[in-house]
Write an enzyme that holds these catalytic residues in place. Structure first.
Site, PDB file in Angstrom:
ATOM      1  CG  ASP A 185       7.199  16.927  46.055  1.00 49.09           C
ATOM      2  OD1 ASP A 185       8.401  16.624  46.163  1.00 49.09           O
ATOM      3  OD2 ASP A 185       6.402  16.325  45.316  1.00 49.09           O
ATOM      4  CD  GLU A 268      13.513  16.694  47.541  1.00 46.41           C
ATOM      5  OE1 GLU A 268      14.048  15.615  47.819  1.00 46.41           O
ATOM      6  OE2 GLU A 268      12.358  16.785  47.088  1.00 46.41           O
ATOM      7  CG  ASP A 350       3.311  14.406  44.131  1.00 46.88           C
ATOM      8  OD1 ASP A 350       4.377  13.754  44.126  1.00 46.88           O
ATOM      9  OD2 ASP A 350       2.574  14.502  43.130  1.00 46.88           O
TER      10      ASP A 350
END
Length: 383
Positions: A185, A268, A350
């Protein structure tokens, strides 16, 4: 597979003059060929462009000085323009992956300069490299070349630094990964939080950025084409290079460690173009280098036989409990930890998102719709 090895070198005063002449000729050939393409209804072919802007131009008084440099980088300049047009057309048709490529632009004297040489234009002689019509330069060999280079590019950046970039063929040694998969992340305050609980802090660029903004205000007050303005411009370029080098070093080390230790790397798909529209966060987001980190991870995964995956940006990774799959909905950015209403587990925002990214990437995601339906909160009736 092919790789690029770059080394810095320090040319003599005479070599600097020869390199300036070479960069100028390459820039003029590119600009002449691009101007000819813009004037023509149908883009001329590469062979026809070389004949007009190089062979015939050398016979005129205006471009007779093109004969003072090697013809190889001039031909490669036209070939690079052909590649730029090809990438532009394929990007318009949707055949090219990644960002959209713009129409080729004219080269400027104040921008970074480059000239590409094929095998006939250079040769490695001991610790030196012979460049056609320039002489022997002494690069700082920080590592050995794994094979004979197929091409060499001479680069001069905006801060007047000189580099030699070689394209070589490599056979990477594939090492067995320690872990099966990892989810990452990306953020601003903490650059990367991994699903295994580790994190990576990015270097601070605030001090250098403050100096750049101060010099840019000074540059705006100085008259154009003055020596003081050019001196300030070089100072700004050096600070920008210092930030870029620091960021590049950090991203290379982090991406290499992640790719070496994990078989599957999951990231992502972030909408960086939309995120930088936020005036308060645009500068910090631009300095992080998220896209560069993704490109490095993807390239090194292909190099070392790893699997690189990117999940959709619409996956609600920060809205779901990574333990039970309960969905609690959107959270403000100032909320950094959350406690699940279903299982009672307290998560770091996170780290929880990184675990969900990993689960989505390897296909073991919770059925959060079913979990939300079974554990739906009901409102009590008042009496």
């Amino acid at each position: 597979m092919k790789a690029r090895y770059q080394f810095r070198f320090y040319p003599t005063n005479q070599q600097q003059q020869s390199l300036s002449r070479l960069f100028g000729c390459v820039r003029v050939v590119w600009n002449d060929a691009l101007a000819l393409c813009k004037q023509s209804e149908k883009k001329p072919k590469s062979a026809e462009l070389q004949k007009i802007v190089i062979t015939q131009a050398k016979q005129t008084e205006e471009r007779a000085w093109l004969s003072e440099v090697s013809s190889i980088p001039l031909q490669q300049s036209v070939a690079d323009l052909e590649t730029a047009f090809k990438n532009f057309f394929e990007s318009c048709k949707g055949k090219r992956k990644g960002r959209k490529v713009g129409y080729p632009r004219f080269k400027k004297r104040t921008n970074s300069q480059s000239a590409r040489l094929t095998r006939n234009g250079f040769s490695i002689k001991g610790d030196g490299v012979y460049l056609a019509k320039i002489g022997v330069v002494q690069p700082i060999w920080s590592r050995q070349l794994p094979s004979d280079p197929s091409s060499a590019t001479i680069i001069k950046d905006c801060a007047n630094r000189y580099f030699l970039s070689f394209v070589v063929e490599i056979n990477p040694d594939i090492v067995e990964a320690k872990n099966h998969s990892i989810g990452i992340d990306l953020g601003i305050k903490t650059f990367a939080v991994m699903s295994d609980g580790t994190s990576a802090q990015s270097p601070s660029y605030k001090q250098l950025d403050r100096k750049i903004r101060k010099l840019q205000r000074k540059l705006a007050r100085q008259p154009k084409d003055s020596k003081r303005r050019n001196k300030t411009r070089i100072q700004i370029a050096k600070l920008h290079n210092q930030i870029a080098d620091t960021r590049k070093d950090f991203l290379h080390k982090l991406s290499t460690k992640i790719v070496n230790d994990n078989q599957v790397i999951v990231l992502e798909d972030l909408n960086v173009f939309g995120m930088v529209k936020n005036r308060k966060l645009s500068r910090a987001i631009s300095q992080q280098g998220w896209y560069e980190f993704r490109a490095l991870c993807e390239a090194k995964s292909e190099k070392f036989g790893r699997e690189f995956r990117v999940i959709s940006r619409w996956e609600p990774t920060s809205q779901i409990c990574s333990d039970c799959g309960f969905r609690w909905g959107k959270l403000d950015l100032k909320i950094r930890s959350v406690q699940c209403l279903n299982c009672g587990t307290e998560h770091d925002r996170d780290e929880n998102a990184a675990k969900n990214i990993n689960k989505v990437g390897i296909g073991h995601f919770h059925d959060y719709k079913r979990t939300q339906r079974e554990d739906k909160t009901t409102c009590g009736t008042s009496r």
